[in-house]
Design a protein around this motif. Structure first.
Motif, PDB file in Angstrom:
ATOM      1  N   PRO A 102       0.792  -1.244   0.000  1.00 32.77           N
ATOM      2  CA  PRO A 102       0.000   0.000   0.000  1.00 32.77           C
ATOM      3  C   PRO A 102       0.818   1.285   0.000  1.00 32.77           C
ATOM      4  O   PRO A 102       0.593   2.162  -0.840  1.00 32.77           O
ATOM      5  CB  PRO A 102      -0.838  -0.127   1.275  1.00 32.77           C
ATOM      6  CG  PRO A 102      -0.934  -1.591   1.533  1.00 32.77           C
ATOM      7  CD  PRO A 102       0.337  -2.182   1.036  1.00 32.77           C
ATOM      8  N   LEU A 103       1.760   1.424   0.927  1.00 34.25           N
ATOM      9  CA  LEU A 103       2.492   2.683   1.022  1.00 34.25           C
ATOM     10  C   LEU A 103       3.396   2.900  -0.182  1.00 34.25           C
ATOM     11  O   LEU A 103       3.544   4.034  -0.663  1.00 34.25           O
ATOM     12  CB  LEU A 103       3.314   2.714   2.312  1.00 34.25           C
ATOM     13  CG  LEU A 103       3.956   4.060   2.639  1.00 34.25           C
ATOM     14  CD1 LEU A 103       2.893   5.147   2.820  1.00 34.25           C
ATOM     15  CD2 LEU A 103       4.813   3.960   3.901  1.00 34.25           C
ATOM     16  N   THR A 104       4.000   1.837  -0.692  1.00 32.15           N
ATOM     17  CA  THR A 104       4.831   1.971  -1.885  1.00 32.15           C
ATOM     18  C   THR A 104       3.996   2.390  -3.082  1.00 32.15           C
ATOM     19  O   THR A 104       4.421   3.232  -3.888  1.00 32.15           O
ATOM     20  CB  THR A 104       5.551   0.647  -2.182  1.00 32.15           C
ATOM     21  OG1 THR A 104       6.349   0.273  -1.055  1.00 32.15           O
ATOM     22  CG2 THR A 104       6.449   0.777  -3.400  1.00 32.15           C
ATOM     23  N   GLY A 105       2.797   1.815  -3.216  1.00 32.71           N
ATOM     24  CA  GLY A 105       1.909   2.230  -4.297  1.00 32.71           C
ATOM     25  C   GLY A 105       1.544   3.695  -4.197  1.00 32.71           C
ATOM     26  O   GLY A 105       1.513   4.417  -5.210  1.00 32.71           O
ATOM     27  N   LEU A 106       1.268   4.153  -2.976  1.00 34.63           N
ATOM     28  CA  LEU A 106       0.956   5.573  -2.783  1.00 34.63           C
ATOM     29  C   LEU A 106       2.136   6.451  -3.181  1.00 34.63           C
ATOM     30  O   LEU A 106       1.974   7.480  -3.841  1.00 34.63           O
ATOM     31  CB  LEU A 106       0.588   5.822  -1.321  1.00 34.63           C
ATOM     32  CG  LEU A 106      -0.803   5.381  -0.876  1.00 34.63           C
ATOM     33  CD1 LEU A 106      -0.917   5.422   0.644  1.00 34.63           C
ATOM     34  CD2 LEU A 106      -1.882   6.271  -1.495  1.00 34.63           C
ATOM     35  N   ALA A 107       3.349   6.041  -2.775  1.00 39.61           N
ATOM     36  CA  ALA A 107       4.531   6.836  -3.088  1.00 39.61           C
ATOM     37  C   ALA A 107       4.790   6.875  -4.596  1.00 39.61           C
ATOM     38  O   ALA A 107       5.121   7.923  -5.159  1.00 39.61           O
ATOM     39  CB  ALA A 107       5.746   6.267  -2.356  1.00 39.61           C
TER      40      ALA A 107
END
Length: 471
Positions: A102-107
């Motif tokens: 999730p966080l990598t996708g957001l970044a």
């Protein structure tokens, strides 16, 4: 402990320190600044390595023949990442998914929102822009890792294992893995500074960017169990779980597919490059996906068991980095795939373990050989007479597996052989607390033994009890 490789390299600038010389007193800030400048060398090499792909827009087989491939521009081109953060968060019938946690996708989508979209920029030019922007972000993350390691190590120059790591030069710009590595490193730094609540938040963010920091949390829990400091670990664990839950659930509400795509993709995937479980496929007898999933899950179980044995049965409490490195190494070599960039997970741990440079360079050499081999193997799928034959690729990829296991064994043996050292006579509880108040990692325990772990944090001064004995 003297490092023969460092002693030999020091001949260039005057030779190793003499027997009667006073030990140098260097501020970690000065060391970190010097190493930050040196970190420009592997970063520059990583950019120069990809110049051929930048010229061609990261398209065609040339990116494999020239060993300049990167997931980043291909992710931009082949996924809805290029639509930006708004599309990623809105979801919809054709949800914007990246296949990343999730966080990598957001970044990734946040950086993609910064790519210029004027009429002169085609998709290849935009992909090159995306790579350049993410390369700048990765460089900042690399510098942050150097500072975190240098600021918590009693030997700040151990951060050179990060700043000039050959692995960083090769794969730092292949993917977005440095985001998770930097957050995991920050979480370990916060734990070493006796800030378990902050460590929990940072490690929770790290887990939402990459899954392997779960092992670091487990390592902290095992060492806290041995030290009898489970309350501090509880504060960390609760905040890590809550932070990961907030990121996952928050994204799931907006875009369920994007929140879960990485985990669903892992469950459904088969053996990938670098994994020992790819060898049967190369021989024409692929293993079923279900069997590979079961084996990879057992690898996690094996890692947890090995970590528990090391943490609870060693004569002296091992360091957080040692337990973490052993578990991460086992998960890497038993996983469904062992991508070239996932070796970045080991780099800060190697630095905190102060691994001998001989062992580091042996490992890095195997990584470099595998780095070239994997691209030649992929390119050979379209041009078999020029590519690397499958038996050669299998041998070279397993050489890398052996090198990673060599690294884990070296760390394991050093941790197991460490004996308790007497602390200086003037060391008192007040001195330990004063040292911690000054922001340095406390060096001595309250019970009269020298603290071996730069990242002991709340465990400093705890009783060191062996909980598991093998007779």
């Amino acid at each position: 402990m003297r490092d023969p490789v460092v002693d030999a390299a020091s001949e260039v600038i005057g030779g190793p320190r003499g027997r009667y010389a006073s030990p140098p007193r260097q501020s970690w800030v000065t060391v970190a600044a010097v190493l930050s400048a040196l970190a420009a060398l592997p970063a520059a090499f990583g950019i120069l390595l990809r110049v051929p792909c930048l010229r061609t827009g990261f398209v065609g087989d040339g990116q494999f023949w020239n060993a300049c491939y990167s997931d980043l521009p291909n992710t931009y081109r082949d996924s809805p990442v290029k639509d930006g953060l708004a599309a990623f968060l809105q979801g919809g019938p054709e949800a914007a998914t990246t296949g990343q946690p999730p966080l990598t996708g957001l970044a990734l989508t946040a950086v993609a929102s910064l790519v210029p979209h004027d009429g002169a920029n085609g998709i290849s030019s935009q992909a090159a822009w995306f790579f350049a922007l993410w390369a700048a972000v990765s460089t900042v993350l690399l510098l942050a890792i150097v500072w975190f390691v240098a600021s918590t190590s009693r030997m700040p120059f151990s951060a050179a294992h990060v700043a000039v790591a050959p692995v960083v030069a090769l794969v730092a710009f292949v993917s977005a893995d440095l985001l998770g590595v930097a957050l995991a490193t920050a979480g370990m730094w916060a734990w070493g500074r006796r800030r378990p609540a902050l460590a929990g938040i940072l490690l929770g963010l790290a887990v939402s960017a990459r899954s392997y920091p779960v092992l670091i949390i487990v390592a902290i829990g095992l060492l806290a169990l041995r030290a009898g400091r489970l309350r501090d670990f509880g504060r960390l664990a609760v905040r890590a779980l809550a932070t990961f839950g907030v990121v996952l659930v928050g994204l799931w509400v907006l875009n369920p597919d994007a929140a879960l795509s990485a985990y669903q993709g892992w469950a459904e995937s088969g053996a990938g490059y670098g994994s020992p479980w790819l060898l049967p496929q190369l021989a024409g007898h692929p293993l079923p996906n279900g069997a590979i999933t079961a084996i990879a899950a057992l690898g996690w179980v094996l890692a947890l068991v090995a970590g528990a044995v090391l943490a609870l049965s060693s004569r002296r409490r091992p360091t957080l980095a040692e337990v973490s490195l052993v578990m991460v190494a086992i998960v890497l070599v038993t996983g469904k795939s062992f991508t070239v960039q996932s070796s970045l997970w080991l780099v800060p741990l190697v630095a905190w373990c102060a691994v001998q440079w001989r062992d580091h360079l042996v490992w890095a050499s195997a990584e470099a050989v595998n780095f070239v081999a994997v691209w030649l193997s992929i390119a050979g799928n379209t041009t078999p007479d020029r590519g690397l034959p499958a038996p050669w690729y299998a041998a070279l990829s397993m050489l890398r597996v052996v090198a990673v296991l060599w690294l884990a064994v070296a760390v394991w043996l050093r941790a197991r052989d460490r004996a308790a050292l007497p602390a200086p006579a003037e060391t008192t509880e007040a001195a330990v607390d004063a040292e911690a108040h000054d922001g340095a990692a406390p060096r001595h325990s309250h019970d009269g033994t020298a603290e071996a772990d730069d990242l002991a944090g709340p465990l400093t001064g705890a009783r060191d009890r062996v909980l598991v004995r093998f007779s």
